[in-house]
Design an enzyme around this catalytic site. Structure first.
Site, PDB file in Angstrom:
ATOM      1  CD  GLU A 108       1.865 -11.940  15.866  1.00  0.00           C
ATOM      2  OE1 GLU A 108       1.220 -12.322  16.847  1.00  0.00           O
ATOM      3  OE2 GLU A 108       1.336 -11.438  14.858  1.00  0.00           O
ATOM      4  NE  ARG A 134      -2.352  -1.886   3.233  1.00  0.00           N
ATOM      5  CZ  ARG A 134      -2.163  -3.192   3.447  1.00  0.00           C
ATOM      6  NH1 ARG A 134      -2.616  -4.070   2.574  1.00  0.00           N
ATOM      7  NH2 ARG A 134      -1.546  -3.625   4.517  1.00  0.00           N
TER       8      ARG A 134
END
Length: 179
Positions: free
Chosen positions: A99, A62
């Protein structure tokens, strides 16, 4: 019909995406509205009007949409920072932690020149791992990151503090508390 007044009014929240407990901040609703998109681009670049910026870099994916529009408005070139294996010419790469596991981003080794001033743009700042990797790539090519601009900051995840600790100013249009 009245139009939303702030960039945040255009952002849709999707609960439990990509998995349970996550509130996903969806900027596609911002992009599809001409007024909202223009507002976001104008607010992203406003702190940098009149500043020396030679190039705008966008973080996949994005950040390409936003960074391209910011570069156009500033009359500057645009450089993509992409996931490993997506750029066709010679690249340098930078690993960063996710993560669960690691990821790698790349930039063409001739994308910026030593001494150039670069603005990094993306939609969302969470932990700052991707942005930090982008900063390191730009710096390894001898250029200077003069700032990072985001539509959304998730301050509880520590990205802003992480980037500012590297000496890079952070600009975000809006923020959401929590995860």
């Amino acid at each position: 019909m009245s139009h939303p007044k702030t960039v945040q009014d255009y952002i849709r929240t999707i609960p439990d995406f990509p998995h349970a407990g996550i509130l996903f901040r969806d900027v596609t609703t911002l992009f599809q509205d001409a007024r909202g998109f223009r507002m976001a681009v104008d607010q992203l670049l406003s702190p940098y009007v009149g500043a020396r910026i030679d190039m705008v870099a966008g973080l996949e994916a994005r950040g390409f949409i936003l960074g391209g529009a910011v570069a156009h408005q500033l009359s500057k070139g645009f450089v993509p920072i992409r996931k490993k294996g997506k750029l066709p010419a010679k690249t340098i790469e930078q690993d960063y932690a996710l993560e669960y596991g690691r990821a790698t981003v790349e930039i063409h080794d001739d994308a910026v020149e030593p001494g150039q001033k670069v603005l990094i743009v993306d939609d969302l700042l969470a932990t700052g791992g991707t942005a930090e990797a982008g900063i390191r790539l730009i710096e390894r090519l001898g250029a200077e990151v003069v700032g990072c601009a985001f539509v959304i900051d998730l301050p509880d995840l520590g990205g802003r503090a992480r980037l500012e600790a590297m000496g890079v100013p952070v600009h975000a249009i809006c923020s959401y508390e929590g995860l």
